[in-house]
Design an enzyme around this catalytic site. Structure first.
Site, PDB file in Angstrom:
ATOM      1  N   VAL A   1     -23.589  43.512 -40.775  1.00 44.70           N
ATOM      2  CA  VAL A   1     -23.171  43.535 -39.371  1.00 44.70           C
ATOM      3  C   VAL A   1     -24.294  42.990 -38.486  1.00 44.70           C
ATOM      4  O   VAL A   1     -25.448  43.396 -38.607  1.00 44.70           O
ATOM      5  CB  VAL A   1     -22.811  44.972 -38.919  1.00 44.70           C
TER       6      VAL A   1
ATOM      7  N   LYS B   1     -19.070  41.649 -38.242  1.00 42.91           N
ATOM      8  CA  LYS B   1     -19.236  42.041 -39.646  1.00 42.91           C
ATOM      9  C   LYS B   1     -18.853  40.872 -40.547  1.00 42.91           C
ATOM     10  O   LYS B   1     -17.693  40.463 -40.597  1.00 42.91           O
ATOM     11  CB  LYS B   1     -18.382  43.258 -39.981  1.00 42.91           C
TER      12      LYS B   1
ATOM     13  N   GLY C   1     -23.555  47.355 -45.321  1.00 42.07           N
ATOM     14  CA  GLY C   1     -22.805  48.330 -46.100  1.00 42.07           C
ATOM     15  C   GLY C   1     -22.192  47.691 -47.326  1.00 42.07           C
ATOM     16  O   GLY C   1     -22.497  46.535 -47.677  1.00 42.07           O
ATOM     17  N   GLY C   2     -21.304  48.441 -47.966  1.00 42.67           N
ATOM     18  CA  GLY C   2     -20.693  47.973 -49.193  1.00 42.67           C
ATOM     19  C   GLY C   2     -19.834  46.739 -49.016  1.00 42.67           C
ATOM     20  O   GLY C   2     -19.650  45.961 -49.954  1.00 42.67           O
TER      21      GLY C   2
ATOM     22  N   GLY D   1     -20.171  44.431 -46.265  1.00 43.37           N
ATOM     23  CA  GLY D   1     -20.723  43.313 -45.533  1.00 43.37           C
ATOM     24  C   GLY D   1     -21.931  43.650 -44.687  1.00 43.37           C
ATOM     25  O   GLY D   1     -22.429  44.774 -44.690  1.00 43.37           O
TER      26      GLY D   1
ATOM     27  N   ASP E   1     -10.966  56.311 -46.068  1.00 47.91           N
ATOM     28  CA  ASP E   1     -12.422  56.195 -46.199  1.00 47.91           C
ATOM     29  C   ASP E   1     -13.125  56.807 -44.995  1.00 47.91           C
ATOM     30  O   ASP E   1     -14.030  56.207 -44.411  1.00 47.91           O
ATOM     31  CB  ASP E   1     -12.831  54.737 -46.374  1.00 47.91           C
TER      32      ASP E   1
ATOM     33  N   LEU F   1     -27.670  44.501 -37.506  1.00 42.93           N
ATOM     34  CA  LEU F   1     -27.481  45.906 -37.120  1.00 42.93           C
ATOM     35  C   LEU F   1     -27.418  46.838 -38.320  1.00 42.93           C
ATOM     36  O   LEU F   1     -27.776  48.007 -38.227  1.00 42.93           O
ATOM     37  CB  LEU F   1     -26.191  46.051 -36.298  1.00 42.93           C
ATOM     38  N   GLY F   2     -26.935  46.340 -39.433  1.00 42.47           N
ATOM     39  CA  GLY F   2     -26.812  47.192 -40.607  1.00 42.47           C
ATOM     40  C   GLY F   2     -26.110  46.464 -41.739  1.00 42.47           C
ATOM     41  O   GLY F   2     -25.610  45.348 -41.580  1.00 42.47           O
TER      42      GLY F   2
END
Length: 379
Positions: free
Chosen positions: A75, A89, A70-71, A73, A190, A67-68
């Protein structure tokens, strides 16, 4: 012959030292593992189910749908045995194993027992050796990042201003819950578009609690030995103590920056800007108040209601990004202002950092700080 004996002794000593170091490292990892297990048992009653890594492979069909990333991990989309869709995740390992543990426990402990429509629901987790993962409800509309420029995504899909306004209020209510509705005050640290997820009805859910801090309700100011957050959304006091104490008002600042990006009054972080202070302290946003008029004129989907909602979001956000934390509203007041009438909202004063001289004064320090997305660094 003597040379070979000396050489053999030297090799033997090196091997002995290596074995001692290896033993110490293994012992340290075992102790750290026991420490994490103890912490997890302490939070065992929070609700999220513990899964094995084999469970994760089954849930995600061997990590088939990504799905995506990021910084912290990657997902993957998954499905539980009951048929519910989830997002899994898989957390990345960093060079700081202790920080990995802290962030993981933060995530589990912070949201494991929360229950609010605007907070993402943690359904389960995995801690097995070096494998760590978190299992959430699946959010079919992805993150808010797609709609941070006046509600239009890369596919030219347009969210109405009413939808954007409802998203802004939902995020505010979620933060209000974290700051005042929990047994302990929770500071997120965040808040940014990537960490706001949208369900099938575009209801916003605050996610990613890896940098969160929990403190007693009575505490308004917290002690921090390190700055935390993402470039462009961090409150001034998080970096510079002279601006005031770090508190829930730091999340208010991040919220203001997020909403301004939703409205289209601030662009994504531009690494080419002359001074990084332009990214951290948005005094230049005040120059764009006049541009709201131009946005209105060029927006063919705009109507009177949309114009009012947009202006309300801008004005409230400008209150949220005040340099002095004491001048910023709390999230309860933010909700009240958003739900109130535009006529009662006053334009806030320009922050002291609006002075170009003052900006240059701090830009040198800020330019030394890493701007690479998600980070925690020493002050």
């Amino acid at each position: 012959m003597i040379i070979f004996i000396i050489l053999g002794i030297g090799i033997g000593i090196c091997m002995l030292i290596a074995l001692i170091l290896l033993y110490k490292k293994m012992n340290s990892l075992i102790e750290k593992s026991k420490e994490i297990e103890t912490l997890l048992k302490q939070h065992g009653s929070l609700g999220p189910k513990r899964h094995t890594y084999a469970d994760l492979k089954r849930i995600t069909n061997s990590f088939k749908i990504k799905l995506g990333e990021g910084g912290y991990g990657i997902v993957y989309k998954g499905k539980l045995h009951c048929g519910d869709q989830v997002a899994v995740k898989i957390l990345k390992r960093s060079s700081n194993r202790n920080m990995d543990m802290v962030e993981f426990i933060n995530e589990v402990a912070s949201i494991g027992n929360t229950n609010h429509k605007n907070i993402v629901k943690l359904l389960g987790f995995c801690y097995e050796g070096s494998k760590r993962a978190l299992i959430y409800d699946y959010m079919p509309c992805g993150s808010l990042e797609k709609f941070t420029h006046g509600g239009r995504d890369e596919n030219n899909q347009q969210l109405s201003w009413k939808s954007l306004f409802e998203i802004a209020i939902g995020i505010a209510r979620g933060l209000e819950y974290l700051h005042q509705g929990c047994n302990t005050r929770m500071l997120h640290f965040d808040i940014k578009p990537q960490n706001i997820l949208l369900d099938e009805n575009y209801c916003p859910k605050i996610s990613d609690f890896g940098l969160a801090k929990i403190c007693p309700q009575k505490d308004s100011i917290i002690s921090m030995s390190e700055a935390r957050g993402s470039a462009g959304y961090i409150a001034p006091e998080v970096f510079f103590k002279r601006f005031g104490g770090v508190s829930h008002k730091s999340d208010v600042y991040s919220y203001g920056m997020l909403v301004l990006e939703m409205v289209g009054c601030r662009k994504n972080i531009d690494a080419k800007v002359e001074h990084s202070s332009e990214q951290y302290f948005p005094h230049w946003i005040y120059k764009q108040l006049k541009e709201v008029e131009e946005i209105d004129q060029n927006d063919t989907t705009n109507n009177n209601e949309g114009s009012v909602l947009k202006r309300k979001m801008v004005v409230v956000s400008l209150w949220c990004i005040q340099t002095n934390p004491l001048t910023r509203p709390n999230m309860t007041r933010v909700v009240e202002m958003l739900e109130g009438t535009l006529d009662l909202l006053q334009i806030p004063p320009i922050p002291s950092l609006a002075s170009p001289l003052r900006s240059r004064e701090i830009s040198t320090t800020l330019d030394e700080i890493s701007l690479g997305g998600h980070f925690v660094s020493s002050i």
